[in-house]
Design an enzyme around this catalytic site. Structure first.
Site, PDB file in Angstrom:
ATOM      1  N   ASP A  24      77.412   4.699  64.622  1.00  0.00           N
ATOM      2  CA  ASP A  24      77.191   5.338  63.324  1.00  0.00           C
ATOM      3  C   ASP A  24      76.013   4.714  62.577  1.00  0.00           C
ATOM      4  O   ASP A  24      75.313   5.398  61.822  1.00  0.00           O
ATOM      5  CB  ASP A  24      78.473   5.223  62.494  1.00  0.00           C
ATOM      6  CG  ASP A  24      78.485   6.152  61.293  1.00  0.00           C
ATOM      7  OD1 ASP A  24      77.710   7.128  61.283  1.00  0.00           O
ATOM      8  OD2 ASP A  24      79.279   5.903  60.368  1.00  0.00           O
ATOM      9  N   HIS A  72      83.559  12.574  62.952  1.00  0.00           N
ATOM     10  CA  HIS A  72      83.769  11.466  62.021  1.00  0.00           C
ATOM     11  C   HIS A  72      83.184  11.693  60.629  1.00  0.00           C
ATOM     12  O   HIS A  72      83.537  10.970  59.687  1.00  0.00           O
ATOM     13  CB  HIS A  72      83.209  10.163  62.609  1.00  0.00           C
ATOM     14  CG  HIS A  72      81.728   9.994  62.454  1.00  0.00           C
ATOM     15  ND1 HIS A  72      80.819  10.577  63.310  1.00  0.00           N
ATOM     16  CD2 HIS A  72      80.993   9.312  61.538  1.00  0.00           C
ATOM     17  CE1 HIS A  72      79.594  10.257  62.929  1.00  0.00           C
ATOM     18  NE2 HIS A  72      79.666   9.493  61.859  1.00  0.00           N
ATOM     19  N   ASP A  73      82.313  12.680  60.450  1.00  0.00           N
ATOM     20  CA  ASP A  73      81.766  12.984  59.122  1.00  0.00           C
ATOM     21  C   ASP A  73      82.007  14.445  58.737  1.00  0.00           C
ATOM     22  O   ASP A  73      81.258  15.006  57.929  1.00  0.00           O
ATOM     23  CB  ASP A  73      80.262  12.695  59.081  1.00  0.00           C
ATOM     24  CG  ASP A  73      79.950  11.232  58.802  1.00  0.00           C
ATOM     25  OD1 ASP A  73      80.762  10.573  58.130  1.00  0.00           O
ATOM     26  OD2 ASP A  73      78.906  10.740  59.275  1.00  0.00           O
ATOM     27  N   HIS A 128      73.774  13.299  56.448  1.00  0.00           N
ATOM     28  CA  HIS A 128      75.113  13.538  56.988  1.00  0.00           C
ATOM     29  C   HIS A 128      75.277  15.018  57.329  1.00  0.00           C
ATOM     30  O   HIS A 128      75.850  15.793  56.568  1.00  0.00           O
ATOM     31  CB  HIS A 128      76.183  13.091  55.986  1.00  0.00           C
ATOM     32  CG  HIS A 128      76.308  11.609  55.870  1.00  0.00           C
ATOM     33  ND1 HIS A 128      75.767  10.903  54.821  1.00  0.00           N
ATOM     34  CD2 HIS A 128      76.896  10.693  56.687  1.00  0.00           C
ATOM     35  CE1 HIS A 128      76.023   9.611  54.982  1.00  0.00           C
ATOM     36  NE2 HIS A 128      76.702   9.459  56.110  1.00  0.00           N
ATOM     37  N   ARG A 129      74.801  15.376  58.485  1.00  0.00           N
ATOM     38  CA  ARG A 129      74.847  16.749  58.962  1.00  0.00           C
ATOM     39  C   ARG A 129      75.140  16.731  60.458  1.00  0.00           C
ATOM     40  O   ARG A 129      75.347  15.664  61.053  1.00  0.00           O
ATOM     41  CB  ARG A 129      73.531  17.466  58.670  1.00  0.00           C
ATOM     42  CG  ARG A 129      72.309  16.771  59.257  1.00  0.00           C
ATOM     43  CD  ARG A 129      71.028  17.505  58.905  1.00  0.00           C
ATOM     44  NE  ARG A 129      71.057  18.875  59.396  1.00  0.00           N
ATOM     45  CZ  ARG A 129      70.693  19.920  58.662  1.00  0.00           C
ATOM     46  NH1 ARG A 129      70.272  19.746  57.427  1.00  0.00           N
ATOM     47  NH2 ARG A 129      70.739  21.140  59.174  1.00  0.00           N
ATOM     48  N   ALA A 130      75.139  17.894  61.086  1.00  0.00           N
ATOM     49  CA  ALA A 130      75.517  17.970  62.499  1.00  0.00           C
ATOM     50  C   ALA A 130      74.587  17.151  63.391  1.00  0.00           C
ATOM     51  O   ALA A 130      75.028  16.549  64.374  1.00  0.00           O
ATOM     52  CB  ALA A 130      75.542  19.430  62.953  1.00  0.00           C
TER      53      ALA A 130
END
Length: 512
Positions: free
Chosen positions: A363, A249-250, A210-212
């Protein structure tokens, strides 16, 4: 002086009653300007003015006028910062007029207006200096030509950007906005988009998954879905909302699940009463950033248009909570059965559901890419899962499914994820974008490939790049801590620990 933004290019001047209030307002103006200035000359000018304000604040309400602001007098004491030239006459006059009690005519606004004009000129500079595709390396330009392709490789693209998620993100998002005409249709300023993307990338943490890079991949996948037919279901505002939702979204995801946040009574869980703490945090953070003038990519929308875009973003991001997966599919199934062709249904909530399904599909689309990409994403997500499992073990919590590094089941988990989560989602997506067949084809091929890996040993899976990064080393380190008793073992049985390594002795297994 307090500048308040009334519209695109108009400001209102409001007089403040006290001298100190004037100075405080000036500090706020300077803060906004200093955030965006890149010119060394502008930074020097702003630093000079700031030094004067600092001196005035120290003097509080006392009558004070530095010698270098007086005409025909040498500068003695209270001099500007070293290396800075004395202010020009107009600045001297303005400072004496508004920041000194020695002025006989405090109502004189002529010099104030001149200063405001100068400030507006600096503020205008915030709206210049956007992105230029011609400045990119040829390799990046070549890759961007395939930005609407399902086979776009985000890892190669970031590597071509010198390993910079920020550089790659600005280029990719700018081109996507250009493709959909958002700059012209909604007066999105390229410079603001550039700053917004850079700031968003800065707000993504250095997680394995969960990163760019992940959100850029998701946003590009949304672009693919739109380009292959999803655009026909949505209007321009809904497309804008969906793409922005993909990007944010994250935001500030910390690599931990909602369940973990609830179990640990984290600040996010408490702030949102245990309801989708991560997704709610992403939304709050994103819209807080967009409230800043220099990041306001939606600033030019009128209230009804903004409401449409915000509605799409909020609902789609909240539905990205994996606990909402089956509810989302059931809602879409019911909607499609009741209304048939959704393009005939003008209920905004119905279209928001379509956008939610699209974001959710993008996603979880990694297993539907080519196997080399799917394998790389699987390795990253399993690394993040096992990192959470390690934290849960340290706190003596029950370890979440797929998070126990002593019971690795990467091929099994991928097969189950594809069969029961990803493929059903893309079966529904196929109703919206029937011309895009690649996801379902890749999913079927990848299930077969993962099933063939079930019989492989851990060593073989590591060599293939399937196991989490540094799995062997980190697992051995944790085993050593368990044997020393520095970490509690909350796994279901000690046998699971010993079975993960055939070389473990029976005494070590018992101790663990």
């Amino acid at each position: 002086v307090d500048l308040k933004r009334l519209s695109k290019s108009h400001y209102q001047i409001r007089k403040i009653s006290s001298e100190k209030s004037n100075i405080e307002q000036a500090f706020e103006i300077l803060r906004r300007l200093e955030l965006s200035q890149t010119s060394s000359k502008e930074r020097q000018d702003l630093a000079f003015v700031r030094s004067i304000f600092v001196t005035l604040l120290r003097q509080d309400q006392q009558s004070f006028l530095p010698s270098y602001l007086m005409d025909d007098m040498p500068a003695q004491g209270h001099s500007p910062q070293e290396g800075m030239a004395p202010p020009p006459a107009v600045v001297k006059n303005w400072l004496r007029t508004n920041f000194s009690q020695t002025q006989n005519d405090p109502e004189n606004m002529v010099i104030v207006r001149q200063a405001i004009s100068a400030f507006k000129g600096l503020l205008k500079n915030q709206d210049e200096g956007g992105f230029c595709v011609e400045d990119l390396p040829q390799e990046m330009k070549d890759m961007l030509e395939k930005r609407a392709s399902w086979d776009f490789n985000i890892f190669d693209f970031i590597q071509a950007a010198g390993g910079s998620e920020k550089v790659g993100g600005v280029a990719l998002i700018h081109m996507i906005f250009e493709d959909w005409g958002f700059f012209e249709k909604f007066q999105v300023k390229p410079c603001r988009l550039k700053r917004f993307v850079e700031t968003v990338v800065d707000h993504y943490y250095d997680n394995p998954y969960h990163r760019a890079t992940h959100v850029l991949d998701v946003t590009q996948t949304i672009h693919v879905l739109l380009s292959h037919g999803l655009k026909d279901w949505l209007n321009d505002l809904q497309r804008l909302g969906l793409i922005v939702a993909g990007l944010i979204h994250d935001l500030e995801h910390d690599g931990l699940s909602n369940i973990y946040h609830v179990k640990t009574f984290s600040a996010r869980a408490l702030a949102h009463n245990d309801v989708s703490p991560q997704e709610n945090h992403h939304l709050v953070t994103a819209f807080t950033l967009m409230k800043r003038r220099e990041l306001g990519i939606l600033n030019e929308l009128d209230p009804p248009s903004f409401s449409v875009v915000r509605g799409v973003i909020v609902r789609a991001v909240l539905f990205s909570d994996m606990s909402q997966h089956f509810k989302l599919l059931e809602n879409f199934k019911t909607l499609s059965e009741e209304k048939g062709d959704l393009r005939e249904a003008y209920d905004s909530k119905d279209i928001e559901l379509v956008c939610s399904l699209a974001l959710h599909a993008a996603d979880i689309s990694n297993p539907g890419k080519s196997f080399p990409l799917a394998k790389k994403w699987a390795q990253k997500v399993m690394t993040e899962f096992m990192n959470q499992g390690d934290k849960e073990r340290e706190r003596n919590f029950s370890i979440s499914p797929m998070c126990d590094r002593f019971q690795p089941a990467v091929p099994d988990s991928q097969c189950g994820f594809i069969k029961y989560v990803v493929k059903p989602t893309f079966v529904f997506m196929n109703k919206l974008v029937p011309e895009l067949s690649a996801p379902l084809l890749h999913l079927d091929k990848n299930i077969t490939t993962w099933e063939g890996l079930r019989t492989k040993s851990l060593e073989e899976l590591e060599e293939m790049g399937v196991m989490p990064k540094d799995y062997k080393q980190s697992t051995a380190l944790l085993r050593e801590k368990l044997q020393q008793g520095s970490v509690l073992d909350s796994s279901s049985s000690s046998s699971s620990l010993s079975s993960s390594s055939s070389s473990s002795s029976s005494s070590s297994s018992s101790s663990s």
